[in-house]
Design an enzyme around this catalytic site. Structure first.
Site, PDB file in Angstrom:
ATOM      1  N   CYS A 139      42.374  35.015  43.484  1.00 31.88           N
ATOM      2  CA  CYS A 139      41.658  34.219  42.479  1.00 31.88           C
ATOM      3  C   CYS A 139      42.656  33.551  41.524  1.00 31.88           C
ATOM      4  O   CYS A 139      42.563  32.358  41.235  1.00 31.88           O
ATOM      5  CB  CYS A 139      40.684  35.126  41.727  1.00 31.88           C
ATOM      6  SG  CYS A 139      39.592  34.245  40.596  1.00 31.88           S
ATOM      7  N   CYS A 194      40.893  34.949  31.129  1.00 32.99           N
ATOM      8  CA  CYS A 194      39.566  34.631  31.662  1.00 32.99           C
ATOM      9  C   CYS A 194      38.557  35.710  31.247  1.00 32.99           C
ATOM     10  O   CYS A 194      38.909  36.891  31.138  1.00 32.99           O
ATOM     11  CB  CYS A 194      39.606  34.574  33.178  1.00 32.99           C
ATOM     12  SG  CYS A 194      40.617  33.246  33.834  1.00 32.99           S
ATOM     13  N   CYS A 242      38.285  39.051  33.282  1.00 30.20           N
ATOM     14  CA  CYS A 242      39.495  39.879  33.396  1.00 30.20           C
ATOM     15  C   CYS A 242      40.139  40.176  32.049  1.00 30.20           C
ATOM     16  O   CYS A 242      41.322  40.522  31.983  1.00 30.20           O
ATOM     17  CB  CYS A 242      40.510  39.188  34.308  1.00 30.20           C
ATOM     18  SG  CYS A 242      39.856  38.816  35.936  1.00 30.20           S
ATOM     19  N   CYS A 262      49.372  37.319  36.103  1.00 35.62           N
ATOM     20  CA  CYS A 262      48.478  36.519  36.945  1.00 35.62           C
ATOM     21  C   CYS A 262      49.210  35.893  38.118  1.00 35.62           C
ATOM     22  O   CYS A 262      48.595  35.489  39.100  1.00 35.62           O
ATOM     23  CB  CYS A 262      47.794  35.435  36.121  1.00 35.62           C
ATOM     24  SG  CYS A 262      48.941  34.243  35.401  1.00 35.62           S
TER      25      CYS A 262
END
Ligand code: SF4
Length: 239
Positions: free
Chosen positions: A115, A203, A206, A229
């Site tokens: 993602c 985000c 998360c 990330c």
């Protein structure tokens, strides 16, 4: 671009130089081929302010994954108004809905690395293809994975062509306290979620609150062995 020896020497020099001087060096060397990348954590805001005060007109960009908090989106608009410049939003090719149709819903719950690659790393790669220097707000104090970053680093961006990108971390030595003292003193707009216990804001799916005794990124990707990330780890470091 810069030899390993030159990077070493600059790192030594920058250890004792004020952040404004490091930014001024980048402006003189790269001009608008250098850009500030920010997710609107405290250090990025300080850097934007220092660049603005010293009239270093770096482009500024952010990664808009489509999954940011409304407070973060609103902050971007407030900052554009405060500083008087536009902040470019880099977006992934796929909307969240399109990603769900291809990969299944809520990919972040099953494969957050994929993602993040789709929604952050690939858009950043597109931007770095047109830059020589990426200026970040990374600080050594933020986490174990960031504790040994250089103020200036050289990365291999494209193994096929050998193209390199300089990564500049002018805030590397700043403490969280110093960042927040600066923001308050200069009345710079910041993310209100920071006052609600979110020590690092990414985000929505998360990002969680973290205790003041935990490292700043402890609230990110809870339940996964993941603290980055991928935007800071996808390139091979050369020096
Ligand atoms: S932080 Fe979470 S939601 Fe955002 S891109 Fe990464 S895995 Fe996806």
């Amino acid at each position: 671009m810069l030899s390993s020896e030159a990077i070493q020497n600059l790192n030594q020099r920058f250890q004792t130089e004020p952040t404004e001087s490091i930014l001024a060096w980048a402006w003189e060397k790269f001009g608008r081929r250098a850009a500030i990348g920010t997710s609107f954590q405290g250090a990025g805001l300080v850097m934007m302010d220092l660049a603005s005060r010293t009239r270093l007109e770096f482009p500024v960009f952010t990664l808009d994954t489509g999954l940011l908090f409304p407070e973060t989106i609103a902050l971007k608009l407030r900052l554009e108004s405060f500083f008087g410049f536009q902040i470019e939003s880099l977006e992934p090719d796929l909307s969240v809905e399109e990603q769900g149709e291809i990969q299944g819903p809520e990919l972040w719950k099953r494969d957050p690395d994929l993602c993040c690659t789709v929604r952050k790393v690939v858009p950043l790669q597109g931007k770095l293809a047109a830059l020589d220097c990426w200026i970040t707000g990374l600080r050594r104090q933020q986490s174990d994975t960031r504790s040994s970053i250089g103020i200036i680093e050289s990365y291999l961006f494209d193994p096929a062509s050998g193209r390199e990108v300089i990564k500049l971390n002018p805030m590397a030595n700043w403490t969280r306290d110093a960042v927040w003292t600066y923001l308050k003193e200069h009345q710079i707009p910041y993310n209100p979620l920071q006052d609600q216990g979110y020590r690092s804001v990414g985000c929505v799916p998360c990002t969680h609150k973290a205790g003041s005794d935990e490292n700043e990124r402890a609230g990110r990707w809870l339940g996964f062995q993941k603290s980055e990330c991928g935007i800071h780890t996808f390139m091979a470091r050369k020096a």
